[in-house]
Scaffold this motif. Structure first.
Motif, PDB file in Angstrom:
ATOM      1  N   UNK A 196      24.714  36.551  30.411  1.00 23.17           N
ATOM      2  CA  UNK A 196      26.129  36.693  30.724  1.00 23.17           C
ATOM      3  C   UNK A 196      26.494  35.808  31.933  1.00 23.17           C
ATOM      4  N   UNK A 197      25.711  35.916  32.995  1.00 25.37           N
ATOM      5  CA  UNK A 197      26.076  35.188  34.212  1.00 25.37           C
ATOM      6  C   UNK A 197      25.612  33.734  34.178  1.00 25.37           C
ATOM      7  N   UNK A 200      28.386  31.552  33.639  1.00 27.29           N
ATOM      8  CA  UNK A 200      29.257  31.258  34.783  1.00 27.29           C
ATOM      9  C   UNK A 200      28.977  29.864  35.317  1.00 27.29           C
ATOM     10  N   UNK A 245      42.483  25.281  32.703  1.00 25.15           N
ATOM     11  CA  UNK A 245      41.908  26.481  33.332  1.00 25.15           C
ATOM     12  C   UNK A 245      42.428  27.751  32.679  1.00 25.15           C
ATOM     13  N   UNK A 246      43.719  27.772  32.359  1.00 30.79           N
ATOM     14  CA  UNK A 246      44.284  28.979  31.756  1.00 30.79           C
ATOM     15  C   UNK A 246      43.584  29.290  30.433  1.00 30.79           C
ATOM     16  N   UNK A 249      39.140  29.592  31.273  1.00 27.57           N
ATOM     17  CA  UNK A 249      38.498  30.705  31.989  1.00 27.57           C
ATOM     18  C   UNK A 249      38.221  31.843  31.018  1.00 27.57           C
ATOM     19  N   UNK A 250      39.243  32.304  30.302  1.00 27.18           N
ATOM     20  CA  UNK A 250      39.001  33.388  29.349  1.00 27.18           C
ATOM     21  C   UNK A 250      38.320  32.865  28.084  1.00 27.18           C
ATOM     22  N   UNK A 264      35.559  43.338  22.195  1.00 30.34           N
ATOM     23  CA  UNK A 264      36.864  42.710  22.480  1.00 30.34           C
ATOM     24  C   UNK A 264      36.725  41.251  22.882  1.00 30.34           C
ATOM     25  N   UNK A 265      35.536  40.863  23.322  1.00 30.54           N
ATOM     26  CA  UNK A 265      35.347  39.441  23.683  1.00 30.54           C
ATOM     27  C   UNK A 265      35.575  38.536  22.476  1.00 30.54           C
TER      28      UNK A 265
ATOM     29  N   UNK B  21      44.362  34.138  35.780  1.00 27.30           N
ATOM     30  CA  UNK B  21      43.386  34.299  34.702  1.00 27.30           C
ATOM     31  C   UNK B  21      41.969  34.516  35.230  1.00 27.30           C
ATOM     32  N   UNK B  22      41.691  33.983  36.408  1.00 28.79           N
ATOM     33  CA  UNK B  22      40.389  34.249  37.015  1.00 28.79           C
ATOM     34  C   UNK B  22      40.262  35.741  37.334  1.00 28.79           C
ATOM     35  N   UNK B  24      41.821  38.220  35.806  1.00 25.63           N
ATOM     36  CA  UNK B  24      41.612  38.943  34.538  1.00 25.63           C
ATOM     37  C   UNK B  24      40.156  38.817  34.096  1.00 25.63           C
ATOM     38  N   UNK B  25      39.632  37.615  34.220  1.00 25.24           N
ATOM     39  CA  UNK B  25      38.240  37.374  33.822  1.00 25.24           C
ATOM     40  C   UNK B  25      37.288  38.259  34.645  1.00 25.24           C
ATOM     41  N   UNK B  28      37.592  41.863  33.421  1.00 25.11           N
ATOM     42  CA  UNK B  28      36.882  42.055  32.157  1.00 25.11           C
ATOM     43  C   UNK B  28      35.368  42.036  32.373  1.00 25.11           C
ATOM     44  N   UNK B  29      34.927  41.175  33.289  1.00 28.39           N
ATOM     45  CA  UNK B  29      33.498  41.121  33.605  1.00 28.39           C
ATOM     46  C   UNK B  29      33.034  42.451  34.181  1.00 28.39           C
TER      47      UNK B  29
END
Lengths: 465, 146
Positions: A196-197, A200, A245-246, A249-250, A264-265, B21-22, B24-25, B28-29
């Motif tokens: 998961x990380x 990042x 980025x918008x 990021x998600x 939900x991901x 959005x960061x 929100x991320x 969610x994390x």
């Protein structure tokens, strides 16, 4: 004779030169791997596949980082309208990074990986052995030190100078690059958390902060080669990177589909990654629009070609090929297949390799004291390099996509019991792998033509009136 | 773009939008890490699994194989190899025999190196792969072949 506006921009030159040397290495190891796909025991004793792969991907990361650093050292002083805070620090960090990078690659090649892990006390703080983060912990610490010194140097330069949008976007991108790299040091025993990380670093780099760096470099080169008003270009830059980025990021969610994460991901990832191609599409419109509106005929035609090319190829590779398998129901079948490899190749080449070559193409004639542009002869050779590499990469991507579709068809779609095994499937894909390898050789020829163009002299190209 | 849309507005969308959005991320994390214990079965993380993961990393297995779809695409997926190769009854025996017979030295075939692991290490690695296979990963891969 120097044609630089600020003398300290000269520190970019060794960064660019070293980046290109590493790029050659990356491609050579890519060819070795490509051959191992079809001649499984080729060099199996001397360079096992996992070693070749580590060298191929790590050289890619490191040469792009050298390219980004060189780009920043070149464009930040000019944007900030002041000399670099400390050219000396930039050169010290160059040698530190070059030595550490070379030592790490030699480590991969000369000793078994487990021995390297033992030598570098990986058991004290295990961070090795994860895809793209194979560097020994001590190298990772070195990267952080180099990054901090680099950011300090640039930050001080910008603080005492002009704060343009390009500088600010580049800085946020570079700071993000350093911050997200810190997750490389987090390696829990729990594989699910580890993965998961891990994203990042991996996703938020290539689908996040690196896009800011790319956008800033592209905007800078477009201002220079088109002479279009800075206000217009910078407004576009903000819009594009905001979209990047918008969505991005998600968009990380598309990596969380098949981990021990909530379902939900699959929705979050699918929706936001569907938006991810938009900023790349906007970048194509923007680059072509700016070049059409140009107020000057810049003599460096090759740099303009690279700038347009990177926008198109980034859109195809990162945008279209990413979208191809980013929706959860599709990704269920394509995840970890050759489709992923196809997307990865074109996206990295189009977005990042090409943006670095764009600024190298623009900056090198000035760094080498030639003038605004190389001689026409050198530019023609460079453009041969551009087309050979770019067309070869299109074919590499198409062949890997073909391999991937067949792989999904044979190995993933049938029920258990009827599906072909992984290795049996691989045998069926051999023809695609052979064609990919041939394309890879053509790519290498393109790269050699590109490198050779640096050694073609002649009178600097003049502005066409 | 019209003149009424200024660079300042674009800049605000960039900074504001990304921070939004960061956040929100991150939220969610946070929620995800709260949910994960039910799915990753961390209560079964033994010393042996931990040693197995270290062995997995120290030998760079990810450089050829995929694990849950990530890694290199040169060698088979191992996230479900435990089920593919015998499960409870047969996996450990298969796995030990497989590792010890490497490299197969079949001309032209992809070669897996021999990592010279001892029986304890092979068992740890097997435990790590078994633990990995038991995670709830939303039914991926689509079939046993991975």
């Amino acid at each position: 004779m120097s044609t630089l506006k600020f003398q300290s921009q000269a520190v970019a030159k060794p960064y660019f030169a070293f980046a290109l040397i590493l790029f050659i290495g990356q491609i050579l190891f890519g060819l070795i791997m490509g051959l191992q796909y079809v001649v499984g025991d080729f060099l199996a004793g001397a360079i096992p596949f996992n070693v070749a792969r580590m060298v191929h991907t790590n050289l890619l990361i490191v040469w792009l980082l050298f390219g980004f650093m060189g780009s920043a050292y070149y464009l930040v002083p000019e944007e900030a309208d002041t000399e670099l805070y400390s050219p000396k620090l930039a050169m010290i960090l160059f040698w530190v990074f070059a030595a550490a990078g070379t030592a790490t690659i030699l480590g991969y090649l000369l000793v078994p990986y487990s021995t390297l892990a033992e030598f570098t006390f990986n058991e004290l703080w295990p961070t090795m052995g994860r895809e793209f983060l194979e560097q020994p912990t001590i190298t990772k610490i070195g990267i952080v030190v180099v990054a901090l010194g680099f950011l300090f140097n640039l930050g001080m330069t910008i603080l005492k100078g002009r704060k343009t949008a390009i500088n600010m976007v580049l800085m946020t991108g570079l700071i993000g690059l350093a911050v997200f790299f810190l997750f490389a040091f987090y390696n829990p025993v729990n594989l699910a958390l580890d993965k998961y990380f891990w994203w990042f670093v991996v996703h938020l780099w290539v689908e996040g902060v690196w896009e800011l760096i790319m956008g800033a470099i592209l905007a800078y080169v477009l201002i220079k080669v088109t002479g279009v008003d800075r206000e217009v270009i910078e407004k576009w830059l903000y819009v594009i990177i905001a979209m990047a980025l918008i969505s991005g990021i998600l968009g990380t969610g598309h990596h969380f589909y098949w981990l021990a994460t909530p379902e939900y991901w699959q929705w979050v990832g699918s929706i936001f990654s569907a938006i991810e191609p938009l900023p790349f599409f906007a970048m194509v419109l923007y680059a072509f629009n700016m070049v059409n509106r140009r107020r000057r005929e810049h003599p460096n035609k090759a740099a303009t070609l690279w700038a347009l090319g990177t926008s198109v190829m980034a859109f195809l590779g990162a945008g279209v090929w990413g979208f191809l398998h980013t929706l959860a129901p599709v990704n269920y079948y394509t995840h970890g297949s050759q489709i992923t490899a196809a997307h990865g190749h074109m996206a990295f080449y189009g977005a990042y390799a090409m943006i670095v070559m764009t600024i190298i193409s623009y900056a090198m004639p000035k760094l080498r004291g030639i003038g605004e542009a190389n001689s026409n002869k050198a530019q023609v050779c460079e453009m041969w390099g551009f087309w050979l590499m770019t067309v070869a990469m299109v074919f590499i991507t198409l062949f890997l996509t073909g391999a991937g579709i067949l792989q999904v068809w044979l190995q993933r779609l049938p029920e258990s019991g009827e599906a072909l095994s992984f290795m049996a499937t691989q045998d069926k894909l051999a023809i695609f792998y052979w064609m990919r390898e041939v394309s890879g050789v053509i790519f290498l020829l393109g790269l050699l033509a590109y490198i050779y163009s640096f050694f073609i002299g002649g009178k600097a190209a003049e502005k066409v009136s | 773009m019209s003149e009424s849309f200024t660079k300042g507005m674009a800049r605000n969308i960039y900074y504001g939008g990304s921070v939004f959005f960061l956040l929100i991320f991150l939220a969610l994390t946070f929620h995800t890490t709260k949910e994960m214990p039910q799915r990753d079965h961390r209560e079964n993380l033994t010393e042996s699994v931990a040693r197995g993961k270290a062995l997995w990393e120290d030998n760079n297995c990810i450089g050829c194989h995929t694990l849950l779809g990530e890694g290199a695409y040169f060698a088979p997926e191992l996230g479900n190899v435990y089920y593919r190769r015998g499960g409870e009854e047969g996996f450990k025996q298969f796995f030990s025999g497989w590792l010890k017979s490497q490299p197969l030295n079949i001309p032209g075939r992809r070669q897996m190196p021999n990592f010279h692991l001892n029986d304890q290490e092979i068992d740890d690695l097997a435990e790590f792969l078994k633990w990995t296979s038991e995670m709830n990963v939303n039914n991926w891969p689509p079939n046993i072949e991975g």
